[in-house]
Scaffold this motif. Structure first.
Motif, PDB file in Angstrom:
ATOM      1  N   ASP A 108       0.810  -1.213   0.000  1.00  0.00           N
ATOM      2  CA  ASP A 108       0.000   0.000   0.000  1.00  0.00           C
ATOM      3  C   ASP A 108       0.844   1.263   0.000  1.00  0.00           C
ATOM      4  O   ASP A 108       0.372   2.343  -0.337  1.00  0.00           O
ATOM      5  CB  ASP A 108      -0.938   0.022   1.204  1.00  0.00           C
ATOM      6  N   SER A 109       2.132   1.136   0.393  1.00  0.00           N
ATOM      7  CA  SER A 109       3.018   2.314   0.413  1.00  0.00           C
ATOM      8  C   SER A 109       3.655   2.582  -0.943  1.00  0.00           C
ATOM      9  O   SER A 109       4.254   3.627  -1.153  1.00  0.00           O
ATOM     10  CB  SER A 109       4.115   2.129   1.468  1.00  0.00           C
ATOM     11  N   MET A 110       3.539   1.634  -1.867  1.00  0.00           N
ATOM     12  CA  MET A 110       4.078   1.814  -3.210  1.00  0.00           C
ATOM     13  C   MET A 110       2.968   2.348  -4.107  1.00  0.00           C
ATOM     14  O   MET A 110       2.321   1.619  -4.856  1.00  0.00           O
ATOM     15  CB  MET A 110       4.638   0.493  -3.744  1.00  0.00           C
ATOM     16  N   ASP A 111       2.703   3.643  -3.998  1.00  0.00           N
ATOM     17  CA  ASP A 111       1.555   4.242  -4.660  1.00  0.00           C
ATOM     18  C   ASP A 111       1.921   4.982  -5.942  1.00  0.00           C
ATOM     19  O   ASP A 111       1.157   5.801  -6.426  1.00  0.00           O
ATOM     20  CB  ASP A 111       0.836   5.195  -3.707  1.00  0.00           C
ATOM     21  N   PHE A 112       3.102   4.687  -6.490  1.00  0.00           N
ATOM     22  CA  PHE A 112       3.517   5.343  -7.732  1.00  0.00           C
ATOM     23  C   PHE A 112       3.054   4.515  -8.929  1.00  0.00           C
ATOM     24  O   PHE A 112       3.156   3.289  -8.931  1.00  0.00           O
ATOM     25  CB  PHE A 112       5.038   5.507  -7.756  1.00  0.00           C
ATOM     26  N   THR A 113       2.518   5.192  -9.946  1.00  0.00           N
ATOM     27  CA  THR A 113       2.082   4.502 -11.168  1.00  0.00           C
ATOM     28  C   THR A 113       3.206   4.552 -12.193  1.00  0.00           C
ATOM     29  O   THR A 113       3.547   5.614 -12.705  1.00  0.00           O
ATOM     30  CB  THR A 113       0.818   5.167 -11.745  1.00  0.00           C
ATOM     31  N   TRP A 114       3.791   3.400 -12.466  1.00  0.00           N
ATOM     32  CA  TRP A 114       4.903   3.327 -13.400  1.00  0.00           C
ATOM     33  C   TRP A 114       4.383   3.385 -14.834  1.00  0.00           C
ATOM     34  O   TRP A 114       3.238   3.027 -15.112  1.00  0.00           O
ATOM     35  CB  TRP A 114       5.695   2.037 -13.187  1.00  0.00           C
ATOM     36  N   SER A 115       5.254   3.802 -15.738  1.00  0.00           N
ATOM     37  CA  SER A 115       4.893   3.870 -17.155  1.00  0.00           C
ATOM     38  C   SER A 115       4.594   2.477 -17.700  1.00  0.00           C
ATOM     39  O   SER A 115       5.144   1.468 -17.238  1.00  0.00           O
ATOM     40  CB  SER A 115       6.051   4.504 -17.943  1.00  0.00           C
ATOM     41  N   ASP A 116       3.722   2.417 -18.694  1.00  0.00           N
ATOM     42  CA  ASP A 116       3.396   1.145 -19.336  1.00  0.00           C
ATOM     43  C   ASP A 116       4.626   0.532 -20.004  1.00  0.00           C
ATOM     44  O   ASP A 116       4.676  -0.683 -20.226  1.00  0.00           O
ATOM     45  CB  ASP A 116       2.297   1.345 -20.382  1.00  0.00           C
ATOM     46  N   GLN A 117       5.596   1.363 -20.367  1.00  0.00           N
ATOM     47  CA  GLN A 117       6.813   0.877 -21.026  1.00  0.00           C
ATOM     48  C   GLN A 117       7.836   0.318 -20.026  1.00  0.00           C
ATOM     49  O   GLN A 117       8.845  -0.259 -20.421  1.00  0.00           O
ATOM     50  CB  GLN A 117       7.470   1.998 -21.838  1.00  0.00           C
ATOM     51  N   THR A 118       7.585   0.511 -18.745  1.00  0.00           N
ATOM     52  CA  THR A 118       8.508   0.049 -17.708  1.00  0.00           C
ATOM     53  C   THR A 118       8.123  -1.360 -17.261  1.00  0.00           C
ATOM     54  O   THR A 118       6.974  -1.602 -16.873  1.00  0.00           O
ATOM     55  CB  THR A 118       8.496   1.004 -16.497  1.00  0.00           C
ATOM     56  N   ASP A 119       9.074  -2.276 -17.347  1.00  0.00           N
ATOM     57  CA  ASP A 119       8.848  -3.657 -16.907  1.00  0.00           C
ATOM     58  C   ASP A 119       8.954  -3.693 -15.375  1.00  0.00           C
ATOM     59  O   ASP A 119      10.056  -3.650 -14.822  1.00  0.00           O
ATOM     60  CB  ASP A 119       9.893  -4.570 -17.543  1.00  0.00           C
ATOM     61  N   VAL A 120       7.807  -3.738 -14.709  1.00  0.00           N
ATOM     62  CA  VAL A 120       7.751  -3.748 -13.247  1.00  0.00           C
ATOM     63  C   VAL A 120       7.364  -5.144 -12.770  1.00  0.00           C
ATOM     64  O   VAL A 120       6.331  -5.681 -13.181  1.00  0.00           O
ATOM     65  CB  VAL A 120       6.733  -2.714 -12.721  1.00  0.00           C
ATOM     66  N   ARG A 121       8.199  -5.726 -11.922  1.00  0.00           N
ATOM     67  CA  ARG A 121       7.900  -7.043 -11.367  1.00  0.00           C
ATOM     68  C   ARG A 121       7.804  -6.940  -9.849  1.00  0.00           C
ATOM     69  O   ARG A 121       8.637  -6.306  -9.204  1.00  0.00           O
ATOM     70  CB  ARG A 121       8.973  -8.056 -11.773  1.00  0.00           C
ATOM     71  N   HIS A 122       6.762  -7.581  -9.310  1.00  0.00           N
ATOM     72  CA  HIS A 122       6.509  -7.557  -7.879  1.00  0.00           C
ATOM     73  C   HIS A 122       6.864  -8.912  -7.269  1.00  0.00           C
ATOM     74  O   HIS A 122       6.517  -9.963  -7.817  1.00  0.00           O
ATOM     75  CB  HIS A 122       5.041  -7.236  -7.608  1.00  0.00           C
ATOM     76  N   PHE A 123       7.546  -8.858  -6.140  1.00  0.00           N
ATOM     77  CA  PHE A 123       7.967 -10.078  -5.450  1.00  0.00           C
ATOM     78  C   PHE A 123       7.545  -9.998  -3.990  1.00  0.00           C
ATOM     79  O   PHE A 123       7.453  -8.925  -3.401  1.00  0.00           O
ATOM     80  CB  PHE A 123       9.485 -10.252  -5.541  1.00  0.00           C
ATOM     81  N   SER A 124       7.318 -11.160  -3.427  1.00  0.00           N
ATOM     82  CA  SER A 124       6.968 -11.259  -2.017  1.00  0.00           C
ATOM     83  C   SER A 124       8.053 -12.038  -1.288  1.00  0.00           C
ATOM     84  O   SER A 124       8.540 -13.058  -1.791  1.00  0.00           O
ATOM     85  CB  SER A 124       5.613 -11.962  -1.866  1.00  0.00           C
ATOM     86  N   MET A 125       8.426 -11.535  -0.105  1.00  0.00           N
ATOM     87  CA  MET A 125       9.460 -12.195   0.694  1.00  0.00           C
ATOM     88  C   MET A 125       8.840 -12.694   1.983  1.00  0.00           C
ATOM     89  O   MET A 125       8.176 -11.933   2.702  1.00  0.00           O
ATOM     90  CB  MET A 125      10.578 -11.189   0.998  1.00  0.00           C
ATOM     91  N   ASN A 126       9.037 -13.973   2.289  1.00  0.00           N
ATOM     92  CA  ASN A 126       8.472 -14.549   3.503  1.00  0.00           C
ATOM     93  C   ASN A 126       9.437 -15.576   4.075  1.00  0.00           C
ATOM     94  O   ASN A 126       9.682 -16.623   3.465  1.00  0.00           O
ATOM     95  CB  ASN A 126       7.112 -15.198   3.208  1.00  0.00           C
ATOM     96  N   GLN A 127      10.023 -15.252   5.229  1.00  0.00           N
ATOM     97  CA  GLN A 127      10.943 -16.144   5.930  1.00  0.00           C
ATOM     98  C   GLN A 127      12.032 -16.699   5.016  1.00  0.00           C
ATOM     99  O   GLN A 127      12.302 -17.894   4.981  1.00  0.00           O
ATOM    100  CB  GLN A 127      10.169 -17.291   6.596  1.00  0.00           C
ATOM    101  N   GLY A 128      12.653 -15.800   4.264  1.00  0.00           N
ATOM    102  CA  GLY A 128      13.771 -16.184   3.415  1.00  0.00           C
ATOM    103  C   GLY A 128      13.398 -16.803   2.090  1.00  0.00           C
ATOM    104  O   GLY A 128      14.279 -17.187   1.318  1.00  0.00           O
ATOM    105  N   GLU A 129      12.095 -16.881   1.798  1.00  0.00           N
ATOM    106  CA  GLU A 129      11.628 -17.446   0.537  1.00  0.00           C
ATOM    107  C   GLU A 129      11.089 -16.322  -0.343  1.00  0.00           C
ATOM    108  O   GLU A 129      10.234 -15.548   0.083  1.00  0.00           O
ATOM    109  CB  GLU A 129      10.539 -18.484   0.775  1.00  0.00           C
ATOM    110  N   LEU A 130      11.570 -16.267  -1.590  1.00  0.00           N
ATOM    111  CA  LEU A 130      11.159 -15.226  -2.531  1.00  0.00           C
ATOM    112  C   LEU A 130      10.220 -15.814  -3.567  1.00  0.00           C
ATOM    113  O   LEU A 130      10.496 -16.855  -4.162  1.00  0.00           O
ATOM    114  CB  LEU A 130      12.386 -14.636  -3.234  1.00  0.00           C
ATOM    115  N   SER A 131       9.097 -15.134  -3.798  1.00  0.00           N
ATOM    116  CA  SER A 131       8.163 -15.579  -4.820  1.00  0.00           C
ATOM    117  C   SER A 131       7.692 -14.377  -5.619  1.00  0.00           C
ATOM    118  O   SER A 131       7.560 -13.269  -5.095  1.00  0.00           O
ATOM    119  CB  SER A 131       6.967 -16.295  -4.187  1.00  0.00           C
ATOM    120  N   GLN A 132       7.446 -14.584  -6.913  1.00  0.00           N
ATOM    121  CA  GLN A 132       6.988 -13.509  -7.782  1.00  0.00           C
ATOM    122  C   GLN A 132       5.477 -13.503  -7.836  1.00  0.00           C
ATOM    123  O   GLN A 132       4.831 -14.555  -7.953  1.00  0.00           O
ATOM    124  CB  GLN A 132       7.564 -13.663  -9.191  1.00  0.00           C
TER     125      GLN A 132
END
Length: 368
Positions: free
Chosen positions: A336-360
């Motif tokens: 919720d703190s990442m409230d910036f709208t990136w350009s459509d031309q920008t490849d934005v990938r979101h990842f979640s971190m939980n107890q040392g495990e990374l998932s996209q």
């Protein structure tokens, strides 16, 4: 060169993490202690050969493990990827490999993977010792002037030799003068390179700061480490007796400082905490701009972006970062703190971190 792949093993709570990041923007969300900052720490280790969280290597090598390893593939235009890696052992040994061969030092990694860090500890650039600001300047000069690193190393050696002689106590002026010739020659080169870099950096900094905080007036002043009215030779000669008395060299580039001031005084004393973070962010982004202007690519690590900044300034910072067309890694406690709208031309990938495990995150969640 952006990171096309990142593998991390036995670094803090990251036992085995495989990461295929975007060449543009990567947002890593997780609770405190989940390991998201450790991802940035691993990238920093791959560039600098050291952590930004601790000077003690044993603190980031996983408990009861003999070593930690960070491996990456660097993307280059229309060319095969470049494999690079660093292994840090519990006994302190460092092994660096580039394209399958052993590198002579971590400097080779720093040349290939320039990294800029913006995090809550960045305040130390203003409130810390002059050494921290010299390191900031020297990082920029290193990427700005190909000859700087060798001159800087040789000057450091000459300085240590002179200080060693001074600590002996009784030493003739003639013997000291013989060492001073090389010290002065190298010191003048280091100083000239630093001054040229700060002069090139200043207009970039002023422009970026106005985009982040219009109307905020901040000046950069470079103090070379001795009286500007004297040559280094004159300054060292003038300080001869004092150097003998205290047992070390009192004047020279080792006393240099980057002074950050407002019309009312030092930035540290006159600016709010939020304004200080904007100034530090402007300095880091300006360094990136200058590097990109010279045809280089770099990676930005932004740890805990929301800290100290309101939504308006977060958006301005993200807009500036996006305009650099660089690879960016941003961590945050909540989406919720990442409230910036990136350009459509920008490849934005979101990842979640939980107890040392990374998932996209799935594509649908990223776009929501």
């Amino acid at each position: 060169m952006p990171l096309a792949r990142l593998d991390i093993s036995h670094l803090r709570n990251l036992t085995a993490v495989r990461f295929d990041p975007s060449p543009h923007v990567n947002i890593i969300v997780g609770e405190n202690g989940s390991g998201k900052t450790s991802i940035l720490e691993a990238i920093h280790l791959l560039s600098f050969g050291r952590s930004f969280r601790s000077h003690k290597h044993k603190t980031y090598i996983q408990y009861e493990q003999p070593e930690c390893v960070v491996f990456a593939q660097l993307e280059q235009d229309q060319q095969p990827r470049i494999p690079v890696g660093i292994k840090r052992s519990r006994d302190g040994a460092i092994e660096v490999r580039i394209q399958g061969r052993a590198a002579q030092s971590v400097v080779e990694l720093a040349e290939r993977l320039p990294v800029q860090l913006i995090n809550p500890d960045a305040f130390r650039l203003l409130e810390g010792s002059p050494k921290i600001r010299r390191q900031f300047v020297d990082w920029g000069v290193f990427h700005f002037d190909d000859r700087f690193i060798n001159a800087w190393r040789d000057w450091q050696k000459a300085l240590k030799q002179r200080n060693s002689l001074l600590r002996r106590g009784k030493i003739s002026a003639n013997l000291l003068a013989a060492f001073d010739q090389e010290l002065i020659r190298l010191g003048e080169y280091v100083n000239t390179a630093r001054k040229a870099y700060v002069a090139a950096l200043t207009p970039h900094f002023e422009s970026v700061l106005q985009q982040l905080a219009a109307g905020l007036s901040v000046q950069l002043n470079f103090f070379q480490g001795w009286d500007a009215q004297k040559t280094l030779s004159e300054a060292i000669e003038h300080s001869y007796q004092r150097d003998i008395d205290v047992g070390y060299t009192n004047t020279g580039p080792q006393r240099a400082d980057l002074r950050v001031k407002t019309p009312s005084g030092d930035a540290l004393d006159t600016l709010s905490r939020g304004q200080q973070k904007l100034v530090v962010s402007a300095l880091k982004i300006a360094q990136g701009q200058l590097l990109i202007e010279r045809g280089r690519q770099l990676v930005f690590l932004v740890d805990d972006l929301p800290a100290e900044l309101d939504a308006n300034h977060r958006r301005r910072l993200c807009q500036l970062l996006e305009s650099l067309n660089s690879q960016i890694f941003i961590t945050s406690v909540g989406p919720d703190s990442m409230d910036f709208t990136w350009s459509d031309q920008t490849d934005v990938r979101h990842f979640s971190m939980n107890q040392g495990e990374l998932s996209q995150a799935s594509k649908g969640l990223q776009e929501s």
